[in-house]
Write an enzyme that holds these catalytic residues in place. Structure first.
Site, short mmCIF file in Angstrom:
data_model
loop_
_atom_site.label_atom_id
_atom_site.label_comp_id
_atom_site.label_asym_id
_atom_site.label_seq_id
_atom_site.Cartn_x
_atom_site.Cartn_y
_atom_site.Cartn_z
N TYR A 199 -6.98 8.18 -13.97
CA TYR A 199 -5.63 8.77 -13.88
C TYR A 199 -4.68 8.03 -14.82
CZ TYR A 199 -0.88 9.28 -12.10
OH TYR A 199 0.48 9.46 -12.00
N LYS A 240 -2.48 9.08 -18.45
CA LYS A 240 -1.04 8.87 -18.73
C LYS A 240 -0.87 8.09 -20.03
CE LYS A 240 0.73 10.96 -15.19
NZ LYS A 240 1.39 12.25 -15.38
N SER A 270 3.81 6.89 -15.77
CA SER A 270 3.71 6.15 -14.52
C SER A 270 3.62 4.66 -14.80
CB SER A 270 2.45 6.60 -13.78
OG SER A 270 2.13 5.70 -12.76
P1 NAD Z 1 2.78 16.90 -7.39
O1 NAD Z 1 1.31 17.04 -7.29
O2 NAD Z 1 3.60 17.14 -6.18
O3 NAD Z 1 3.33 17.83 -8.56
C1 NAD Z 1 2.57 18.15 -9.69
C2 NAD Z 1 2.60 19.66 -9.86
O4 NAD Z 1 1.86 20.04 -11.02
C3 NAD Z 1 1.99 20.42 -8.68
O5 NAD Z 1 2.92 21.38 -8.21
C4 NAD Z 1 0.73 21.07 -9.25
O6 NAD Z 1 0.46 22.31 -8.63
C5 NAD Z 1 1.11 21.22 -10.71
N1 NAD Z 1 -0.02 21.26 -11.65
C6 NAD Z 1 -1.06 20.39 -11.76
N2 NAD Z 1 -1.87 20.75 -12.77
C7 NAD Z 1 -1.33 21.86 -13.34
C8 NAD Z 1 -1.72 22.69 -14.43
N3 NAD Z 1 -2.83 22.47 -15.14
N4 NAD Z 1 -0.94 23.76 -14.73
C9 NAD Z 1 0.20 24.03 -14.01
N5 NAD Z 1 0.60 23.26 -12.98
C10 NAD Z 1 -0.15 22.19 -12.64
O7 NAD Z 1 3.08 15.43 -7.98
P2 NAD Z 1 4.44 14.63 -8.12
O8 NAD Z 1 4.38 13.48 -7.20
O9 NAD Z 1 5.59 15.54 -8.07
O10 NAD Z 1 4.26 14.04 -9.58
C11 NAD Z 1 4.78 14.71 -10.71
C12 NAD Z 1 4.35 13.95 -11.95
O11 NAD Z 1 4.79 12.60 -11.86
C13 NAD Z 1 2.83 13.88 -12.14
O12 NAD Z 1 2.54 14.01 -13.52
C14 NAD Z 1 2.48 12.50 -11.65
O13 NAD Z 1 1.33 12.00 -12.28
C15 NAD Z 1 3.72 11.71 -12.06
N6 NAD Z 1 3.93 10.51 -11.25
C16 NAD Z 1 4.03 10.61 -9.90
C17 NAD Z 1 4.20 9.46 -9.12
C18 NAD Z 1 4.30 9.54 -7.62
O14 NAD Z 1 4.16 8.51 -6.97
N7 NAD Z 1 4.56 10.69 -7.02
C19 NAD Z 1 4.28 8.21 -9.74
C20 NAD Z 1 4.18 8.14 -11.12
C21 NAD Z 1 4.02 9.31 -11.87
N1 UFG Z 2 -0.55 0.82 1.40
C1 UFG Z 2 -1.01 0.50 2.65
N2 UFG Z 2 -1.50 1.49 3.44
C2 UFG Z 2 -1.55 2.80 3.04
C3 UFG Z 2 -1.07 3.12 1.75
C4 UFG Z 2 -0.59 2.10 0.95
O1 UFG Z 2 -0.98 -0.68 3.05
O2 UFG Z 2 -2.02 3.64 3.79
C5 UFG Z 2 0.02 -0.25 0.54
C6 UFG Z 2 -0.71 -0.46 -0.76
O3 UFG Z 2 -1.75 -1.39 -0.61
C7 UFG Z 2 0.42 -0.96 -1.67
C8 UFG Z 2 1.65 -0.23 -1.14
O4 UFG Z 2 1.33 0.17 0.19
O5 UFG Z 2 0.62 -2.33 -1.49
C9 UFG Z 2 2.02 1.01 -1.94
O6 UFG Z 2 0.88 1.86 -2.07
P1 UFG Z 2 1.00 3.34 -2.68
O7 UFG Z 2 -0.36 3.92 -2.69
O8 UFG Z 2 2.07 4.08 -2.00
O9 UFG Z 2 1.53 3.07 -4.16
P2 UFG Z 2 0.81 2.36 -5.39
O10 UFG Z 2 1.85 1.52 -6.05
O11 UFG Z 2 -0.44 1.69 -5.01
O12 UFG Z 2 0.42 3.61 -6.29
C10 UFG Z 2 1.45 4.46 -6.79
C11 UFG Z 2 0.86 5.83 -7.11
C12 UFG Z 2 -0.16 5.73 -8.18
C13 UFG Z 2 0.43 5.06 -9.35
C14 UFG Z 2 1.03 3.73 -8.96
C15 UFG Z 2 1.75 3.08 -10.09
O13 UFG Z 2 0.23 6.38 -5.97
O14 UFG Z 2 -0.55 7.03 -8.56
O15 UFG Z 2 1.99 3.92 -7.93
O16 UFG Z 2 2.73 3.93 -10.57
F1 UFG Z 2 -0.56 4.85 -10.25
#
Ligand code: NAD
Ligand code: UFG
Length: 339
Positions: free
Chosen positions: A148, A152, A124
């Site tokens: 978190y 990572k 991330s």
């Molecule tokens: P998500 O929660 O929708 O998907 C993660 C999946 O992993 C879920 O289906 C959950 O049930 C499964 N899981 C969690 N722990 C587990 C375990 N111990 N064993 C088996 N399954 C398990 O999240 P997502 O948004 O699809 O994110 C996927 C990956 O990308 C994550 O590692 C997250 O940290 C990373 N990521 C997501 C974002 C974002 O904004 N969505 C940004 C950066 C990184």
């Molecule tokens: N924001 C609002 N209102 C809300 C939610 C978000 O104003 O209800 C704003 C935040 O302040 C930020 C922007 O919208 O300026 C984006 O916020 P997000 O929470 O959607 O995204 P972030 O970049 O803050 O965080 C995301 C993931 C984190 C990850 C990070 C960097 O949620 O898990 O990107 O990868 F760590």
């Protein structure tokens, strides 16, 4: 080609599984469904018109995972599984270290024993923390600011150490920026449990009437309109980025970090405007205090992904908003709308 997708029932996982099936790959999903539902995988199979294998399993259950490797000729792994809520990780750090690191270590042990050493890992942009510049490049030092993000950064280090043990390992650490949107069919999408932490799903729930208003976390940042700027990338582009990474793995014996972003930032107000335009709905909003830990602005240097994988994002923020709206309006309660 048989790809094991951990966390494949989740948001990014389900879109990537769909892309893999459409490419003709065989897919085995391992997910404990702690933050997802089986319904997403049913719909993926329906969209792809192809079956996949699913094992409901916690990755930390190593004997169970060995059975999955025994049963399928797995050639590579995409590792999405993990917990991802920043606030929750501050409240329950051990839950995050145990789940995210424990499941990665267990997965790596089993992969090594079975001689499967090609891996794409979900990292991330959060690993950069409060960086010196707003454009984030892979060579910057890592400085995560919450548990978190620490998990990572730690898993990235574990993967570098493992890759260095021998020429067999080929590992890509994909640092996602802000994945948004949904498959254009509107059949699969982001389905957060409880109150969404992220901007786009929150806006979508306001638009569909599940929440009264969007709270904007601060409009006094040093940005053109005062609201925070992020690099929003369509989830289908993120999915394609995984396929490209699998096709262009780094040299044997190495682990390389690559950003997955568009290279362009958008402010909160720009996202709201794009969503209003795409949905035809007004989004009531109110400016409140800044959210602790938020950066003013961050976007990807997207050059390395282009260079290494020949990949770049092709979909726009408007595309993402239109697709997110199609998903949200057809499934107001997410996958629970189906039952
Ligand atoms: P998500 O929660 O929708 O998907 C993660 C999946 O992993 C879920 O289906 C959950 O049930 C499964 N899981 C969690 N722990 C587990 C375990 N111990 N064993 C088996 N399954 C398990 O999240 P997502 O948004 O699809 O994110 C996927 C990956 O990308 C994550 O590692 C997250 O940290 C990373 N990521 C997501 C974002 C974002 O904004 N969505 C940004 C950066 C990184
Ligand atoms: N924001 C609002 N209102 C809300 C939610 C978000 O104003 O209800 C704003 C935040 O302040 C930020 C922007 O919208 O300026 C984006 O916020 P997000 O929470 O959607 O995204 P972030 O970049 O803050 O965080 C995301 C993931 C984190 C990850 C990070 C960097 O949620 O898990 O990107 O990868 F760590």
């Amino acid at each position: 080609m048989t790809i094991l997708v951990t966390g494949g029932a989740g948001y990014i996982g389900s879109h990537t599984v769909l892309a893999l099936l459409r490419e003709g790959a065989e897919v085995v999903v391992v997910d404990n469904l702690s933050n997802s539902s089986r319904e997403s995988l049913d719909r993926v199979q329906e969209l792809a018109r192809r079956p996949l294998e699913f094992a409901e399993l916690d990755l930390r259950d190593e004997p169970g995972l060995r059975k999955v490797f025994d049963a399928h000729p797995i050639s590579g792994v995409i590792h999405f599984a993990g917990l991802k809520a920043v606030g929750e990780s501050v409240e329950f750090p051990l839950r995050y270290y145990d789940n995210n690191i424990g499941s990665s270590v267990s997965l790596l042990r089993v992969m090594d024993d079975f001689g499967v050493r090609q891996l794409v890992f979900s990292s991330s942009a959060t690993v950069y923390g409060n960086a010196a510049s707003r454009q984030l490049v892979e060579s910057m030092p890592l400085a995560p600011i919450n548990p978190y993000g620490q998990t990572k950064a730690m898993i990235e280090q574990i993967l570098r150490d493992v890759a260095a043990t021998g020429p067999g390992w080929q590992i890509v650490l994909l640092r996602y920026f802000n994945p948004v949107g949904a498959d254009p069919s509107g059949r699969i999408g982001e389905d957060p449990t409880g109150t969404p932490n992220n901007l786009l799903p929150f806006i979508a729930q306001v638009a569909v009437g599940r929440r009264p208003e969007l709270q904007i976390f601060g409009d006094d940042y040093d940005t053109p309109d005062g609201t925070g700027i992020r690099d929003y990338i369509h989830v289908a582009d993120v999915a394609d980025g995984h396929l490209a990474a699998l096709r262009h793995l780094p040299a044997p014996g190495s682990a390389e970090a690559v950003n997955l972003g568009t290279g362009r930032g958008s402010s909160v107000l720009e996202v709201v405007a794009a969503f209003e335009q795409a949905s035809g709905r007004q989004i009531p909003r109110r400016v409140v205090a800044r959210r602790p830990g938020d950066l003013a602005a961050a976007w990807a240097d997207a050059g390395l992904a282009r260079e290494r994988f020949g990949w770049q994002a092709t979909r726009t923020l408007s595309d993402a908003c239109a697709d997110a709206w199609r998903w949200q309006s057809a499934n107001p309660e997410g996958y629970r709308s189906a039952v």
